[in-house]
Design a protein around this motif. Structure first.
Motif, mmCIF file in Angstrom:
data_model
loop_
_atom_site.group_PDB
_atom_site.id
_atom_site.type_symbol
_atom_site.label_atom_id
_atom_site.label_comp_id
_atom_site.label_asym_id
_atom_site.label_seq_id
_atom_site.Cartn_x
_atom_site.Cartn_y
_atom_site.Cartn_z
ATOM 1 N N MET A 256 0.833 -1.205 0.000
ATOM 2 C CA MET A 256 0.000 0.000 0.000
ATOM 3 C C MET A 256 0.867 1.254 0.000
ATOM 4 S SD MET A 256 -3.127 -1.013 -0.117
ATOM 5 C CE MET A 256 -4.285 -2.295 0.378
ATOM 6 N N ALA A 257 1.968 1.231 0.752
ATOM 7 C CA ALA A 257 2.852 2.393 0.800
ATOM 8 C C ALA A 257 3.489 2.641 -0.559
ATOM 9 C CB ALA A 257 3.921 2.180 1.870
ATOM 10 N N ALA A 258 3.986 1.580 -1.190
ATOM 11 C CA ALA A 258 4.606 1.730 -2.510
ATOM 12 C C ALA A 258 3.589 2.205 -3.541
ATOM 13 C CB ALA A 258 5.224 0.399 -2.941
ATOM 14 N N THR A 259 2.376 1.672 -3.481
ATOM 15 C CA THR A 259 1.331 2.074 -4.422
ATOM 16 C C THR A 259 0.942 3.530 -4.222
ATOM 17 O OG1 THR A 259 0.477 -0.191 -4.400
ATOM 18 C CG2 THR A 259 -0.961 1.517 -5.286
ATOM 19 N N THR A 260 0.857 3.962 -2.965
ATOM 20 C CA THR A 260 0.524 5.358 -2.677
ATOM 21 C C THR A 260 1.575 6.298 -3.254
ATOM 22 O OG1 THR A 260 -0.609 4.709 -0.629
ATOM 23 C CG2 THR A 260 0.048 7.012 -0.839
ATOM 24 N N VAL A 261 2.854 5.940 -3.107
ATOM 25 C CA VAL A 261 3.927 6.761 -3.668
ATOM 26 C C VAL A 261 3.799 6.838 -5.186
ATOM 27 C CG1 VAL A 261 6.420 6.919 -4.015
ATOM 28 C CG2 VAL A 261 5.511 6.330 -1.771
ATOM 29 N N SER A 262 3.451 5.717 -5.821
ATOM 30 C CA SER A 262 3.345 5.697 -7.280
ATOM 31 C C SER A 262 2.192 6.552 -7.783
ATOM 32 C CB SER A 262 3.161 4.257 -7.780
ATOM 33 O OG SER A 262 1.868 3.763 -7.465
#
Length: 288
Positions: A256-262
């Motif tokens: 979720m953190a990586a997706t939010t950054v993307s």
């Protein structure tokens, strides 16, 4: 109360009921789209959700922390993938917008013989699903030795049929007298386009930029076929490969953190350019 007053009151009441009903439907639809996004952002800050996602979902982190983002950047070269996606997106946008504006201008203002046929042929390419052309396209670029190169993204961008349609519709709303005045003053055709019409194209250019950026940034299938080197991965391909190869899929909050950054670049671009979309739709009469 006269019959005229009764009908007027009844009409206003009906309009109010319809307005209230539409507001309710739009509000519910907005919640359907917003709730998953809020849940994703909340989970990205929830260190307690690193092992499993609880149900029902909680919209406030049980253990607020930035550790998920630190873990995401530690396990995945996020900045490298984001920069790669920026390179691909900017190149595709420049090629597609330039091609669409030039072809749209020619179809709208020059009106050469067979212009309608050219437009129909260009729009007909939109009816062919990408899944039907991706293998021939892959084989073509493989023969040209362009696989694992960003040229595999830039060259297909020359054919942006929907952008040509948008540009033609936009140029149709601009007076042809501007071109005639420029030609009478001795300006060449490209000078008329670049000096007179192009400065008026901000709304339609912004619309195409957003549509192209969303499409290229979120694309996974073609980068999966066209890119072989991990150093050239786009953000979506990089996240997918590292998720399944490194076992990060066992830690949902890190995903979720990586997706939010993307998603941050997409949101920023949209917020800066959204007002131009409304303006271009109002000028061209095109509705998405």
């Amino acid at each position: 109360m006269s019959s005229l007053q009764f009908r007027s009151t009844s009409r206003r009441l009906n309009e109010a009921v319809v307005q209230w009903f539409l507001t309710l439907i739009l509000s519910l639809s907005s919640l359907v789209m917003i709730i998953p996004f809020v849940w994703m952002v909340s989970t990205s800050f929830d260190w307690a959700a690193r092992l499993e996602l609880g149900f029902p979902p909680r919209f406030w982190p049980e253990d607020p922390s930035f550790k998920n983002y630190k873990a995401a950047f530690t396990n995945v070269p996020m900045l490298k993938y984001i920069l790669n996606s920026v390179y691909v997106s900017c190149g595709v946008i420049l090629v597609s917008v330039g091609s669409a504006l030039l072809s749209g201008y020619a179809l709208s203002k020059i009106r050469f013989k067979g212009a309608d046929v050219v437009l129909v042929l260009a729009l007909s390419t939109m009816m062919i699903p990408f899944e039907m052309t991706m293998i021939p396209q892959y084989l073509l670029f493989s023969k040209l030795h362009l696989i694992d190169s960003y040229w595999a993204f830039y060259l297909p961008a020359l054919n942006y049929a929907f952008g040509t349609f948008l540009a033609k519709a936009f140029f149709d709303q601009l007076p042809s007298s501007l071109r005639e005045a420029g030609i009478m003053d001795g300006a060449k055709e490209f000078t008329v386009f670049s000096r007179i019409y192009f400065p008026l194209c901000t709304p339609i250019v912004a619309t195409m930029v957003i549509l192209l950026f969303l499409g290229v940034w979120n694309d996974l299938l073609w980068p999966l076929l066209a890119l072989k080197s991990a150093s050239k991965y786009t953000i979506q391909l990089g996240l997918a490969m590292f998720t399944y190869n490194n076992g990060i899929n066992k830690f949902p909050s890190i995903i979720m953190a990586a997706t939010t950054v993307s998603l941050v670049p997409v949101i920023v671009v949209y917020l800066f350019l959204q007002r131009y979309i409304i303006e271009s739709i109002a000028l061209t009469g095109i509705k998405q």
